[in-house]
Design a protein around this motif. Structure first.
Motif, PDB file in Angstrom:
ATOM      1  N   ALA A 130     -12.998  -0.895   5.411  1.00 31.87           N
ATOM      2  CA  ALA A 130     -11.555  -0.639   5.516  1.00 31.87           C
ATOM      3  C   ALA A 130     -10.962  -0.320   4.147  1.00 31.87           C
ATOM      4  O   ALA A 130     -10.162   0.604   3.995  1.00 31.87           O
ATOM      5  N   VAL A 131     -11.382  -1.069   3.121  1.00 34.21           N
ATOM      6  CA  VAL A 131     -10.893  -0.829   1.756  1.00 34.21           C
ATOM      7  C   VAL A 131     -11.344   0.553   1.273  1.00 34.21           C
ATOM      8  O   VAL A 131     -10.557   1.322   0.716  1.00 34.21           O
ATOM      9  N   ALA A 142      -5.520   4.214   8.360  1.00 34.44           N
ATOM     10  CA  ALA A 142      -6.974   4.130   8.276  1.00 34.44           C
ATOM     11  C   ALA A 142      -7.423   2.684   8.140  1.00 34.44           C
ATOM     12  O   ALA A 142      -8.382   2.248   8.775  1.00 34.44           O
ATOM     13  N   PHE A 143      -6.712   1.921   7.308  1.00 32.95           N
ATOM     14  CA  PHE A 143      -7.061   0.522   7.073  1.00 32.95           C
ATOM     15  C   PHE A 143      -7.047  -0.265   8.383  1.00 32.95           C
ATOM     16  O   PHE A 143      -8.019  -0.938   8.733  1.00 32.95           O
ATOM     17  N   MET A 197       0.841  -1.198   0.000  1.00 30.55           N
ATOM     18  CA  MET A 197       0.000   0.000   0.000  1.00 30.55           C
ATOM     19  C   MET A 197       0.876   1.247   0.000  1.00 30.55           C
ATOM     20  O   MET A 197       0.670   2.161  -0.770  1.00 30.55           O
ATOM     21  N   THR A 223     -12.241   3.231   3.040  1.00 34.49           N
ATOM     22  CA  THR A 223     -11.600   4.340   3.758  1.00 34.49           C
ATOM     23  C   THR A 223     -10.158   4.523   3.289  1.00 34.49           C
ATOM     24  O   THR A 223      -9.712   5.648   3.035  1.00 34.49           O
ATOM     25  N   ALA A 224      -9.436   3.411   3.162  1.00 38.00           N
ATOM     26  CA  ALA A 224      -8.041   3.498   2.693  1.00 38.00           C
ATOM     27  C   ALA A 224      -7.991   4.080   1.282  1.00 38.00           C
ATOM     28  O   ALA A 224      -7.138   4.923   0.970  1.00 38.00           O
ATOM     29  N   GLY A 225      -8.926   3.676   0.422  1.00 37.98           N
ATOM     30  CA  GLY A 225      -8.957   4.173  -0.951  1.00 37.98           C
ATOM     31  C   GLY A 225      -9.242   5.664  -1.004  1.00 37.98           C
ATOM     32  O   GLY A 225      -8.567   6.413  -1.717  1.00 37.98           O
ATOM     33  N   LEU A 226     -10.229   6.111  -0.217  1.00 41.63           N
ATOM     34  CA  LEU A 226     -10.568   7.536  -0.220  1.00 41.63           C
ATOM     35  C   LEU A 226      -9.394   8.382   0.271  1.00 41.63           C
ATOM     36  O   LEU A 226      -9.114   9.453  -0.256  1.00 41.63           O
ATOM     37  N   LEU A 227      -8.696   7.872   1.304  1.00 38.60           N
ATOM     38  CA  LEU A 227      -7.549   8.638   1.811  1.00 38.60           C
ATOM     39  C   LEU A 227      -6.410   8.647   0.802  1.00 38.60           C
ATOM     40  O   LEU A 227      -5.581   9.548   0.793  1.00 38.60           O
ATOM     41  N   GLY A 228      -6.377   7.635  -0.082  1.00 41.01           N
ATOM     42  CA  GLY A 228      -5.330   7.574  -1.098  1.00 41.01           C
ATOM     43  C   GLY A 228      -5.639   8.435  -2.317  1.00 41.01           C
ATOM     44  O   GLY A 228      -4.788   8.587  -3.193  1.00 41.01           O
ATOM     45  N   ALA A 229      -6.848   9.004  -2.366  1.00 41.81           N
ATOM     46  CA  ALA A 229      -7.250   9.767  -3.554  1.00 41.81           C
ATOM     47  C   ALA A 229      -6.332  10.962  -3.801  1.00 41.81           C
ATOM     48  O   ALA A 229      -6.078  11.331  -4.948  1.00 41.81           O
ATOM     49  N   ARG A 230      -5.802  11.548  -2.728  1.00 35.84           N
ATOM     50  CA  ARG A 230      -4.951  12.720  -2.926  1.00 35.84           C
ATOM     51  C   ARG A 230      -3.670  12.363  -3.690  1.00 35.84           C
ATOM     52  O   ARG A 230      -3.083  13.212  -4.361  1.00 35.84           O
ATOM     53  N   ASN A 231      -3.247  11.081  -3.583  1.00 39.57           N
ATOM     54  CA  ASN A 231      -2.041  10.671  -4.310  1.00 39.57           C
ATOM     55  C   ASN A 231      -2.215  10.822  -5.821  1.00 39.57           C
ATOM     56  O   ASN A 231      -1.233  11.043  -6.537  1.00 39.57           O
ATOM     57  N   SER A 282      -3.446   6.053   4.457  1.00 41.57           N
ATOM     58  CA  SER A 282      -4.318   4.938   4.059  1.00 41.57           C
ATOM     59  C   SER A 282      -4.056   3.713   4.929  1.00 41.57           C
ATOM     60  O   SER A 282      -4.986   2.998   5.308  1.00 41.57           O
TER      61      SER A 282
END
Lengths: 105, 236
Positions: B71-72, B57-58, B49, B74-82, B54
């Protein structure tokens, strides 16, 4: 399916999603994400998720809102951050506060 | 080895950022084990990951008893900024072939911040790659150390590790709280997440908080100057 297998599947799926998002940024033409609302919304989603995680992990247990040693620990963390302490100091100060309060009963 | 003085400065910054970030990998490793992940799962998470927010959060959602799906998400949404970071650094790097997915995997807060902060194209590239690879090595090594340590400690509550997790999230959100809109969003997120706690499964309140941010971000007017200031904070 066992909990361990479920965790592995979730872990691989979440890692795949996070990597796909990173790759999309490198592949799409720059103007696609040029709308300032996109950047602002992405930045606010990060703020909202982190703030919600702070609240849920400090003040809840399962389906209940509870007050325990985690709240004073978070206050100590906030003070450390206001004093510009490094990340690791903030985390250790919070853990030490909660551990200390519990040891005192 | 590196002749350009500005590229050398970038590498120096990269090394110090890598060491600092690595130290926080120790806390991630310990918290992941405390949240119920096995040692191999913890190690795999950091390697595959590789995005601190992320990852925290996961394990946070799973540790609180949330569903794997929450969990998936939340981790994905937090990774959106990347994705937005990728848009910024891709033109600076000009990576092709196998370097492109590698650059993507290394696109995180720190590598973007150091890479984009440099004054010359050579220094941009040096800053990004050295920070990306440096943080990757330090983060994964320290994750292993933290996980082994966390495993040996036993009951996480005795050491206050359950309070360390929200403190870590607070430290991550702290630099992003400058500005009224961000503060308003954070407050709304807290209210929504806590309000939904008694009536929704763990993890759902956090996701609902993200929706609040989407509504605020899409509807609230903002001047270009405020936006520029917010962008700068984002990567600083």
């Amino acid at each position: 399916m066992s909990t361990g297998t479920m965790t592995w599947l979730a872990l691989l799926a979440a890692s795949g999603v996070v990597f796909a998002l990173k790759l999309v940024g490198h592949l799409v033409p720059e103007h696609w994400l040029a709308d300032p609302r996109v950047a602002r919304t992405a930045s606010l989603v990060t703020v909202a998720l982190l703030a919600a995680l702070v609240a849920v992990q400090t003040l809840t247990s399962g389906y209940h809102v509870v007050l325990d040693a985690r709240l004073p620990a978070l206050v100590v963390a906030a003070v450390a951050l206001a004093l510009r302490a490094p990340f690791i100091v903030v985390v250790i100060a919070a853990a030490a506060t909660a551990a200390g309060l519990r040891a005192l009963g | 080895m590196i002749d350009d003085p500005r590229a050398r400065t970038a590498v120096r910054q990269a090394v110090s950022v890598s060491v600092a970030t690595g130290l926080y990998g120790v806390s991630f490793g310990a918290l992941a084990v405390a949240a119920g992940l096995s040692l191999p799962q913890t190690i795999a998470l950091s390697a595959l990951m590789f995005s601190g927010g992320s990852q925290f959060a996961f394990i946070g959602v799973l540790g609180a008893g949330g569903t794997p799906l929450a969990a998936v998400a939340t981790a994905g949404l937090l990774g959106a900024r990347n994705a937005l970071y990728g848009v910024r650094v891709a033109p600076l790097l000009g990576a092709t072939g196998w370097r492109r997915p590698l650059a993507a995997h290394l696109t995180i807060d720190e590598s973007t911040a150091v890479g984009t902060a440099q004054p010359t194209p050579l220094a941009n590239r040096a800053g990004f790659w050295w920070t990306g690879i440096g943080v990757f090595v330090a983060w994964n090594a320290c994750t292993v150390a933290g996980a082994v340590l966390g495993d040996a400690l036993g009951d996480p509550r005795r050491y206050g590790l359950d309070a360390a997790a929200p403190a870590a999230f607070l430290a991550l959100v702290w630099p992003r709280l400058a500005g009224r809109t961000a503060q308003l969003t954070a407050l709304a997120a807290v209210v929504v997440a806590l309000g939904l706690t008694p009536i929704t499964p763990p993890g759902v309140g956090v996701l609902a908080a993200a929706l609040v941010a989407v509504v605020i971000g899409w509807t609230r007017p903002q001047t270009p100057r405020q936006q520029a200031a917010a962008d700068l904070r984002e990567v600083s």
